[in-house]
Scaffold this motif. Structure first.
Motif, PDB file in Angstrom:
ATOM      1  N   ARG A 108       2.354  30.575 -15.033  1.00  0.00           N
ATOM      2  CA  ARG A 108       3.490  30.063 -14.268  1.00  0.00           C
ATOM      3  C   ARG A 108       4.574  31.133 -14.126  1.00  0.00           C
ATOM      4  O   ARG A 108       5.176  31.301 -13.074  1.00  0.00           O
ATOM      5  CB  ARG A 108       4.069  28.810 -14.954  1.00  0.00           C
ATOM      6  N   SER A 168       3.529  33.624 -11.609  1.00  0.00           N
ATOM      7  CA  SER A 168       3.642  33.034 -10.275  1.00  0.00           C
ATOM      8  C   SER A 168       5.104  33.010  -9.831  1.00  0.00           C
ATOM      9  O   SER A 168       5.423  33.330  -8.678  1.00  0.00           O
ATOM     10  CB  SER A 168       3.054  31.621 -10.320  1.00  0.00           C
ATOM     11  N   ASP A 169       6.021  32.648 -10.765  1.00  0.00           N
ATOM     12  CA  ASP A 169       7.459  32.637 -10.440  1.00  0.00           C
ATOM     13  C   ASP A 169       7.947  34.035 -10.095  1.00  0.00           C
ATOM     14  O   ASP A 169       8.723  34.218  -9.154  1.00  0.00           O
ATOM     15  CB  ASP A 169       8.272  32.095 -11.630  1.00  0.00           C
ATOM     16  N   GLN A 204       6.192  36.489  -8.917  1.00  0.00           N
ATOM     17  CA  GLN A 204       5.638  36.862  -7.607  1.00  0.00           C
ATOM     18  C   GLN A 204       6.477  36.238  -6.482  1.00  0.00           C
ATOM     19  O   GLN A 204       6.830  36.911  -5.506  1.00  0.00           O
ATOM     20  CB  GLN A 204       4.192  36.378  -7.527  1.00  0.00           C
ATOM     21  N   ASP A 205       6.813  34.952  -6.662  1.00  0.00           N
ATOM     22  CA  ASP A 205       7.638  34.271  -5.661  1.00  0.00           C
ATOM     23  C   ASP A 205       9.007  34.931  -5.554  1.00  0.00           C
ATOM     24  O   ASP A 205       9.561  35.083  -4.465  1.00  0.00           O
ATOM     25  CB  ASP A 205       7.817  32.786  -6.024  1.00  0.00           C
ATOM     26  N   ALA A 219       8.725  38.192  -3.706  1.00  0.00           N
ATOM     27  CA  ALA A 219       8.478  37.935  -2.273  1.00  0.00           C
ATOM     28  C   ALA A 219       9.770  37.523  -1.583  1.00  0.00           C
ATOM     29  O   ALA A 219      10.109  38.013  -0.498  1.00  0.00           O
ATOM     30  CB  ALA A 219       7.413  36.851  -2.113  1.00  0.00           C
ATOM     31  N   LEU A 220      10.525  36.609  -2.226  1.00  0.00           N
ATOM     32  CA  LEU A 220      11.787  36.154  -1.630  1.00  0.00           C
ATOM     33  C   LEU A 220      12.792  37.298  -1.549  1.00  0.00           C
ATOM     34  O   LEU A 220      13.514  37.442  -0.544  1.00  0.00           O
ATOM     35  CB  LEU A 220      12.363  34.994  -2.448  1.00  0.00           C
ATOM     36  N   TYR A 280      17.115  32.396  -5.283  1.00  0.00           N
ATOM     37  CA  TYR A 280      15.798  32.001  -5.793  1.00  0.00           C
ATOM     38  C   TYR A 280      15.917  30.799  -6.741  1.00  0.00           C
ATOM     39  O   TYR A 280      15.175  29.821  -6.612  1.00  0.00           O
ATOM     40  CB  TYR A 280      15.120  33.176  -6.514  1.00  0.00           C
ATOM     41  N   SER A 288      14.571  26.972  -6.125  1.00  0.00           N
ATOM     42  CA  SER A 288      13.530  26.486  -7.051  1.00  0.00           C
ATOM     43  C   SER A 288      13.959  25.212  -7.767  1.00  0.00           C
ATOM     44  O   SER A 288      13.256  24.743  -8.663  1.00  0.00           O
ATOM     45  CB  SER A 288      13.236  27.553  -8.118  1.00  0.00           C
TER      46      SER A 288
END
Lengths: 256, 254
Positions: free
Chosen positions: B5, B8-9, B11-12, B15-16, B208, B212
């Protein structure tokens, strides 16, 4: 045609939808019924691609939208207009700017033309007097009407999606919203309305889908719903139709 | 599962951060949204930045005066105040104030928009929420934090001047002369690059965490707290790293 093909979805460990398969035509007037947390709103969000299913496929007019990103879904989303629960108006903008939001971005209309168009739309949903109010100054019923007006602003969508449009409203306002939803669908435009209020659902739709424990328990007409002997449904419809043959005949498919 | 997780966070987040920055040069441009954010971040923060930086400058000058008077070196107050404020305190203190006021506001506003389905509405209307919501805030922070830092540094130096002249009874002319002497290209660059980095970090971290947000009022509280804490920690860490790199690049010997 909107097709959900063996769709499953979970929020973390909580399974919300299990192998749900259903097809809905763009001109149909459909209500999705069920208790809280049964995945009704999730279906709307899946149709718009705001969520991606864990398993299964979602097809909109034959196009598989499963797992696609915002950019690729833009044209698909323009086929729908959604009214979220509580309206989802932009707090920082007044009613006029909320309704004009897409007009300013997607058209080259002048300020005067936009104001005239906004007034026309607000008048069509009966809240023209609220044009200069902020969202926090609106009553619950006005809030929903402005949200519907915003959904109508830009184009003529092929289908409306309503997420609990009458929740939290008094009976008179709820009845007015149902009447408005029915009026907007008179020219053959369909809608999918999510609600747990059977009394409101019976006023507007032709087809009823009932979700229970993440699965599709019932799919049929209002009369079939009220005549259903499925225990989960009987409990649900008891508020408008206590056991007995007469009630079902009176209530089935009684539109506003 | 937690590691997965976290990755994944991350990576997000990356990306943002990238898309938020790239949105500056990619159409469509939302000028009006950026102007609204700049007004909120810049004009709205001016008074608090002035007050905080004024008192930081005065406190620094007072502390230096107390110590340097023992050594008979009070004439160096101007130079030390100047270097400290221009290279270090001005950018960092202004960034911390900016985080508390603007960053927390970004996170809570975006969090409320997520919970109220307003972000979903933007997506359904066909807008890219990163371009519509994040890029204007990145632009606003990249422009307004450096601008506020310049004002903050000037006010800090004024505060130092006041203490130097009216409390330590030193020459004001000599104070400003010392300040002018330390305003070399190297010193100015060592301080001027930081607010751009801090502004970008504050904007992307707070956007971000705001986007989220999950889980109602408690989730909103958590995401706003997380935005402020993460921004402060990242400002302090990046300040050290930037100082190390800039001192090396600009040819200072340590």
């Amino acid at each position: 045609m909107i097709v959900l093909d063996r769709v499953s979805f979970s929020y973390g460990a909580r399974r919300v939808l299990r192998d749900v398969s259903v097809s809905i035509g763009f001109g149909e007037r459909v209500v999705i019924l069920g208790g809280s947390g049964e995945g009704k709103t999730t279906i709307l969000r899946l149709i718009l691609g705001l969520l991606s299913p864990d398993a299964g496929r979602i097809l909109i007019e034959g196009e598989d939208i499963t797992g696609k990103g915002d950019g690729a879904l833009r044209d698909v989303r323009m086929k729908f207009s959604i009214v979220f629960q509580e309206g989802a108006l932009f707090d920082s903008l007044d009613v006029k700017e909320n309704v004009a939001y897409c007009l300013r971005e997607y058209t080259s209309m002048s300020d005067e033309e936009i104001e005239a168009r906004v007034r026309e739309i607000l008048a069509s949903v009966g809240v023209e007097q609220a044009i200069h109010l902020m969202p926090e100054e609106l009553s619950g019923g006005m809030h929903r009407r402005v949200s519907i007006a915003r959904a109508l602003a830009l184009s003529t969508p092929k289908m409306f999606l309503y997420d609990e449009p009458t929740t939290g409203l008094d009976p008179v306002n709820a009845d007015n919203i149902c009447r408005l939803i029915a009026d907007l669908s008179k020219d053959g435009k369909g809608f999918i309305m999510v609600t747990h209020k059977v009394s409101d659902a019976l006023k507007v739709a032709d087809r009823y889908i009932f979700l229970k424990d993440g699965a599709l328990l019932f799919d049929g007409t209002g009369r079939e719903l009220l005549h259903s002997d499925i225990p989960g449904i009987r409990v649900f419809v008891a508020e408008v139709c206590p056991p007995g043959p007469d009630c079902a005949e009176e209530q089935g498919g009684k539109h506003v | 599962m937690e590691i997965k997780r976290l990755l994944s966070d991350l990576q997000d987040f990356y990306a943002l951060s990238w898309r938020g920055l790239a949105g500056i040069v990619r159409r469509p441009f939302y000028y009006k949204d950026a102007l609204i954010q700049m007004d909120y971040a810049g004009a709205g923060s001016l008074l608090i930045v002035v007050i905080v930086d004024l008192f930081v400058g005065m406190a620094l000058s007072l502390q230096l005066s107390a110590e340097l008077s023992n050594l008979g070196m009070k004439m160096y107050i101007g130079m030390i105040v100047g270097i400290s404020v221009v290279r270090e305190l001005g950018p960092v203190v202004t960034a911390l104030v900016f985080t508390g006021r603007v960053g927390a506001g970004m996170a809570s506003e975006l969090g409320t928009m997520v919970l109220g389905h307003q972000v979903d509405t933007i997506r359904v209307f066909g807008f890219d929420p990163v371009k519509k919501l994040v890029t204007p805030r990145v632009v606003s922070s990249l422009i307004m934090l450096p601008a506020l830092t310049i004002i903050g540094v000037a006010v800090s130096l004024l505060g130092g001047y006041y203490i130097n002249v009216f409390v330590s009874h030193q020459s004001g002319t000599f104070y400003w002369s010392s300040i002018r002497n330390i305003l070399t290209t190297e010193n100015v660059l060592a301080g001027a690059i930081k607010p751009f980095v801090f502004g970008y970090l504050i904007a992307v971290i707070c956007c971000y965490t705001g986007l989220s947000t999950r889980g109602g009022a408690v989730g909103l509280r958590q995401s706003t707290t997380m935005a402020v804490v993460l921004s402060i920690v990242m400002i302090i860490i990046s300040d050290f790293l930037l100082t190390r790199v800039l001192l090396y690049v600009l040819g200072f010997s340590v």
